[in-house]
Design an enzyme around this catalytic site. Sequence first.
Site, PDB file in Angstrom:
ATOM      1  N   TYR A 219       0.868  -1.191   0.000  1.00  0.00           N
ATOM      2  CA  TYR A 219       0.000   0.000   0.000  1.00  0.00           C
ATOM      3  C   TYR A 219       0.899   1.233   0.000  1.00  0.00           C
ATOM      4  CZ  TYR A 219      -3.282   3.578   1.529  1.00  0.00           C
ATOM      5  OH  TYR A 219      -4.044   4.720   1.610  1.00  0.00           O
TER       6      TYR A 219
ATOM      7  N   GLU B  54      -3.425   7.660  -3.978  1.00  0.00           N
ATOM      8  CA  GLU B  54      -3.356   6.346  -3.335  1.00  0.00           C
ATOM      9  C   GLU B  54      -3.157   5.259  -4.386  1.00  0.00           C
ATOM     10  OE1 GLU B  54      -6.069   4.817   0.049  1.00  0.00           O
ATOM     11  OE2 GLU B  54      -6.923   3.934  -1.776  1.00  0.00           O
TER      12      GLU B  54
END
Length: 375
Positions: A101, A189
Amino acid sequence: MNVQEYQGKELFKSYGIPVQDQIVVTRAADAREAAEKLGGFVVVKAQVLVGGRGKAGGVKLAKTPEEAEQRASDILKLTIKGIPVEKVLIVPAAEIRKEYYLSLTMDRTSKSLILIVSAEGGVDIEELAVNEPEKIKRIPISIDTGVDTATIMPHLKEVFGTDELAAEALDTVQKLFKLYTEKDCSLLEINPYAIVDDGHLMALDSKVNFDDNALFKHDDIQKMKNPEEDSADEAVAKEAGLSFVSMDGDIGCMVNGAGLAMATMDIIKLYGGEPANFLDVGGSSNPDKVVTAMQIITGNPKVKSILINIFGGITRCDDIANGLLTAMKRIDIQVPMVVRLIGTNEVEGRKILTDAGFEVASGLSEAVEKVVKIA
């Protein structure tokens, strides 16, 4: 302002961040042709501005072009969190060796950007943040001085395990910083940021948000706006100069001032109610704004009662009262209302409304208790 995954990936690619080839289609039949161009073995992904697509059935693997057409047909029939799927993204199926992530966003407390990185990427990142927060690293990045390699590299080596992967991740972080600052983003993101079959890191998804206040500087970004981002009510409110956000409750709110509107919703929750909306009519005493606000609120079939909370500073309470009377003459309002007026000309405003048969309160707690009880 948010953009869809494929738009975010186009931005990533323009800044040199590795992404897959991709084709967006709106018809199932076109998915077959797209899959053929991309090698046959593909992933079909719903393009909607909400999370949880995978769990909702909006992300499917297809091993052949024929299967891609069927998957696209199924996904285009879906409605995910209230949004119908009108586009699907076709990308080659990647052999994912490891998911990570990676994101860049604003930390207002430290007045800096914050790089968030974890060796545990994928669909359950939210649960990880709650249950195992120690697995998520948060590294400040100065807006003024940019990415400090000496500070960030030790963290990246710890997360990615090798110097080579850490160097690739650093390159992506530097490019994300450039994109963030040049395009006035509020969030970038990548989840998953993954090691794929060639052993290198690639952005397999994207989430990109922009600061609405800076959109006037970026015509290219404004052209990417998706109609689904605003509900019909939010679009009408924006046109009328009202700040409005739809919510899921049954108590309609009309308030002047964003801070007071937030506090009003908090107090409604405190007394056991659920706000149906955030609505700030601003500092104007224009009756037309009040009419539009009431039309939006009463157009929601879930609304059982309405709280009007006005602090008269720039906005005079008697003007708001007269605006409400004008609204009542123009539209048929059947939903019970409680009005709280305090501030400039509050006595005059209350008298106007009391004489017209409105339920009027001076105290906020009193008004909230009444409107929650009605709902």
